[in-house]
Write a protein that holds these residues in place. Sequence first.
Motif, PDB file in Angstrom:
ATOM      1  N   LEU A 156      74.255 130.178  40.345  1.00  0.00           N
ATOM      2  CA  LEU A 156      74.395 129.540  41.658  1.00  0.00           C
ATOM      3  C   LEU A 156      73.076 128.967  42.166  1.00  0.00           C
ATOM      4  CD1 LEU A 156      76.772 132.045  43.484  1.00  0.00           C
ATOM      5  CD2 LEU A 156      77.317 129.725  42.721  1.00  0.00           C
ATOM      6  N   ARG A 157      71.951 129.461  41.643  1.00  0.00           N
ATOM      7  CA  ARG A 157      70.655 128.917  42.052  1.00  0.00           C
ATOM      8  C   ARG A 157      70.492 127.464  41.608  1.00  0.00           C
ATOM      9  NH1 ARG A 157      67.213 134.056  39.692  1.00  0.00           N
ATOM     10  NH2 ARG A 157      68.017 135.648  41.136  1.00  0.00           N
ATOM     11  N   GLN A 158      71.336 127.039  40.673  1.00  0.00           N
ATOM     12  CA  GLN A 158      71.223 125.677  40.127  1.00  0.00           C
ATOM     13  C   GLN A 158      72.372 124.769  40.549  1.00  0.00           C
ATOM     14  OE1 GLN A 158      70.012 125.253  35.980  1.00  0.00           O
ATOM     15  NE2 GLN A 158      69.744 127.465  35.831  1.00  0.00           N
ATOM     16  N   VAL A 159      73.002 125.065  41.659  1.00  0.00           N
ATOM     17  CA  VAL A 159      74.162 124.276  42.074  1.00  0.00           C
ATOM     18  C   VAL A 159      73.825 122.788  42.164  1.00  0.00           C
ATOM     19  CG1 VAL A 159      75.658 123.766  44.045  1.00  0.00           C
ATOM     20  CG2 VAL A 159      75.475 126.106  43.198  1.00  0.00           C
ATOM     21  N   ASP A 160      72.691 122.452  42.761  1.00  0.00           N
ATOM     22  CA  ASP A 160      72.348 121.032  42.910  1.00  0.00           C
ATOM     23  C   ASP A 160      72.152 120.375  41.555  1.00  0.00           C
ATOM     24  OD1 ASP A 160      72.493 121.184  45.639  1.00  0.00           O
ATOM     25  OD2 ASP A 160      70.340 121.497  45.931  1.00  0.00           O
ATOM     26  N   SER A 161      71.461 121.061  40.648  1.00  0.00           N
ATOM     27  CA  SER A 161      71.227 120.508  39.314  1.00  0.00           C
ATOM     28  C   SER A 161      72.529 120.382  38.535  1.00  0.00           C
ATOM     29  CB  SER A 161      70.243 121.406  38.550  1.00  0.00           C
ATOM     30  OG  SER A 161      70.039 120.928  37.240  1.00  0.00           O
ATOM     31  N   ILE A 162      73.377 121.400  38.634  1.00  0.00           N
ATOM     32  CA  ILE A 162      74.661 121.364  37.923  1.00  0.00           C
ATOM     33  C   ILE A 162      75.543 120.259  38.486  1.00  0.00           C
ATOM     34  CG2 ILE A 162      76.795 122.672  37.536  1.00  0.00           C
ATOM     35  CD1 ILE A 162      74.970 125.190  37.403  1.00  0.00           C
ATOM     36  N   ARG A 163      75.486 120.081  39.775  1.00  0.00           N
ATOM     37  CA  ARG A 163      76.241 118.986  40.391  1.00  0.00           C
ATOM     38  C   ARG A 163      75.811 117.640  39.799  1.00  0.00           C
ATOM     39  NH1 ARG A 163      75.120 120.103  45.650  1.00  0.00           N
ATOM     40  NH2 ARG A 163      76.904 121.495  45.949  1.00  0.00           N
ATOM     41  N   GLY A 164      74.551 117.564  39.392  1.00  0.00           N
ATOM     42  CA  GLY A 164      74.041 116.354  38.762  1.00  0.00           C
ATOM     43  C   GLY A 164      74.209 116.335  37.252  1.00  0.00           C
ATOM     44  N   GLY A 165      74.834 117.394  36.682  1.00  0.00           N
ATOM     45  CA  GLY A 165      75.159 117.383  35.267  1.00  0.00           C
ATOM     46  C   GLY A 165      74.189 118.105  34.355  1.00  0.00           C
ATOM     47  N   VAL A 166      73.254 118.898  34.926  1.00  0.00           N
ATOM     48  CA  VAL A 166      72.245 119.566  34.098  1.00  0.00           C
ATOM     49  C   VAL A 166      72.168 121.042  34.451  1.00  0.00           C
ATOM     50  CG1 VAL A 166      69.819 119.661  33.434  1.00  0.00           C
ATOM     51  CG2 VAL A 166      70.892 117.454  33.904  1.00  0.00           C
ATOM     52  N   PHE A 167      72.204 121.887  33.405  1.00  0.00           N
ATOM     53  CA  PHE A 167      72.035 123.331  33.514  1.00  0.00           C
ATOM     54  C   PHE A 167      70.805 123.708  32.698  1.00  0.00           C
ATOM     55  CE2 PHE A 167      73.359 127.341  31.124  1.00  0.00           C
ATOM     56  CZ  PHE A 167      72.904 128.219  32.092  1.00  0.00           C
ATOM     57  N   THR A 168      69.855 124.423  33.287  1.00  0.00           N
ATOM     58  CA  THR A 168      68.609 124.728  32.598  1.00  0.00           C
ATOM     59  C   THR A 168      68.381 126.229  32.485  1.00  0.00           C
ATOM     60  OG1 THR A 168      67.214 124.759  34.582  1.00  0.00           O
ATOM     61  CG2 THR A 168      67.588 122.615  33.523  1.00  0.00           C
ATOM     62  N   ASP A 169      67.615 126.606  31.475  1.00  0.00           N
ATOM     63  CA  ASP A 169      67.166 127.987  31.288  1.00  0.00           C
ATOM     64  C   ASP A 169      66.058 127.952  30.244  1.00  0.00           C
ATOM     65  OD1 ASP A 169      66.960 130.740  31.419  1.00  0.00           O
ATOM     66  OD2 ASP A 169      69.112 131.082  31.315  1.00  0.00           O
ATOM     67  N   THR A 170      65.469 129.115  29.977  1.00  0.00           N
ATOM     68  CA  THR A 170      64.411 129.174  28.969  1.00  0.00           C
ATOM     69  C   THR A 170      64.918 129.705  27.634  1.00  0.00           C
ATOM     70  OG1 THR A 170      63.751 131.407  29.642  1.00  0.00           O
ATOM     71  CG2 THR A 170      62.653 129.546  30.733  1.00  0.00           C
ATOM     72  N   VAL A 171      66.163 130.140  27.553  1.00  0.00           N
ATOM     73  CA  VAL A 171      66.677 130.770  26.342  1.00  0.00           C
ATOM     74  C   VAL A 171      67.032 129.728  25.284  1.00  0.00           C
ATOM     75  CG1 VAL A 171      67.565 132.773  27.588  1.00  0.00           C
ATOM     76  CG2 VAL A 171      69.042 130.789  27.234  1.00  0.00           C
ATOM     77  N   ALA A 172      66.980 130.150  24.020  1.00  0.00           N
ATOM     78  CA  ALA A 172      67.388 129.270  22.924  1.00  0.00           C
ATOM     79  C   ALA A 172      68.838 128.859  23.127  1.00  0.00           C
ATOM     80  CB  ALA A 172      67.224 129.990  21.591  1.00  0.00           C
ATOM     81  N   PRO A 173      69.161 127.588  22.914  1.00  0.00           N
ATOM     82  CA  PRO A 173      70.490 127.076  23.283  1.00  0.00           C
ATOM     83  C   PRO A 173      71.658 127.730  22.560  1.00  0.00           C
ATOM     84  CG  PRO A 173      69.248 125.446  22.034  1.00  0.00           C
ATOM     85  CD  PRO A 173      68.280 126.512  22.405  1.00  0.00           C
ATOM     86  N   ASP A 174      71.434 128.214  21.347  1.00  0.00           N
ATOM     87  CA  ASP A 174      72.534 128.790  20.566  1.00  0.00           C
ATOM     88  C   ASP A 174      72.490 130.311  20.501  1.00  0.00           C
ATOM     89  OD1 ASP A 174      73.684 126.295  19.908  1.00  0.00           O
ATOM     90  OD2 ASP A 174      72.136 125.990  18.378  1.00  0.00           O
ATOM     91  N   ARG A 175      71.597 130.947  21.250  1.00  0.00           N
ATOM     92  CA  ARG A 175      71.507 132.402  21.227  1.00  0.00           C
ATOM     93  C   ARG A 175      72.565 132.994  22.140  1.00  0.00           C
ATOM     94  NH1 ARG A 175      69.400 137.383  21.390  1.00  0.00           N
ATOM     95  NH2 ARG A 175      67.685 137.517  19.937  1.00  0.00           N
ATOM     96  N   ALA A 176      73.555 133.673  21.564  1.00  0.00           N
ATOM     97  CA  ALA A 176      74.618 134.298  22.359  1.00  0.00           C
ATOM     98  C   ALA A 176      74.132 135.616  22.929  1.00  0.00           C
ATOM     99  CB  ALA A 176      75.856 134.515  21.498  1.00  0.00           C
TER     100      ALA A 176
END
Length: 297
Positions: A156-176
């Motif tokens: 929820l801290r990224q609502v504005d970014s997600i609304r614009g189509g982008v979700f960010t984090d520092t984790v490897a993209p395929d690490r489950a």
Amino acid sequence: MIVITTPTGDIGSQVLDALLQTDSSHKDEIRVVVRDAARLPDGVHDRVDVVTGSHGDADVVARAFAGADAVFWVVPPNPMTPSLAAAFSDFTRPAARAFAEHGVGHVVGVSALGRGTSVADRAGLVTASLAMDDVIGDSGVAYRALANPSFMDNVLRQVDSIRGGVFTDTVAPDRAAPAAATRDIAAVAARLLLDRSWTGVDAVPVLGPENLSAHDMAHIMSEVLGTPVRYERRSHEDLRTQMTGYGLGKAFVDGMVDMMRAKDDGLDDGVTRTAETSTPTTFRQWCTDVLLPAVQA
């Protein structure tokens, strides 16, 4: 008597709500420790005993724990702390002494996964949280540390970014990795507070129902929101720069960066998923119930 700390926080408020909705035949009274009683929801004041102040203060916890049988314990975030030991263990020590002095039998605390892993001693905020668990466990109470992964609700801290189509984090993209909804964490806490047949000191993993990668999460968000959301990985130094730019203190920033680096190195991989360690809310359901209304607001 059950005492709830942080009753207006993300998890504490849901624990309070769960206990207030418990069948009326249950005889426990509820007391809350809150800095600002005006932040309690309407109608709560008449149903609980309120102690005003910080639960890191010895005088406050002495009043709060008098006559208490069980305590829900959460250390509130302190972005300006001089050290992580001060924010977690030192904050908790007055309460640990009060548990013993007032004969509190059971404590349920919000903590983290990672104990026993190779990175547990270099995981920043998590390392400090595990040390806090030891402070409580050494007090003589029966203690259950809720060993949590990342919270779905942090998205929820990224609502504005997600609304614009982008979700960010520092984790490897395929690490489950596991992720849990705070409502499930609160439900586990409420169950333990009401059923105090347990003894000793132990951790209770709360893993959510499935392991997901950042790419998986972005795909689910895209489907639920009906608009493309892509994952962008950011560096740990970018995270450090952003948090420092917000004016957060060095100890807290270092602790967050070290925790995120440890997550990429297997911090949350030390517990085997079973029916007992899994909780029901899927990320898709959470997105439908929580993220979608927030994005549409």
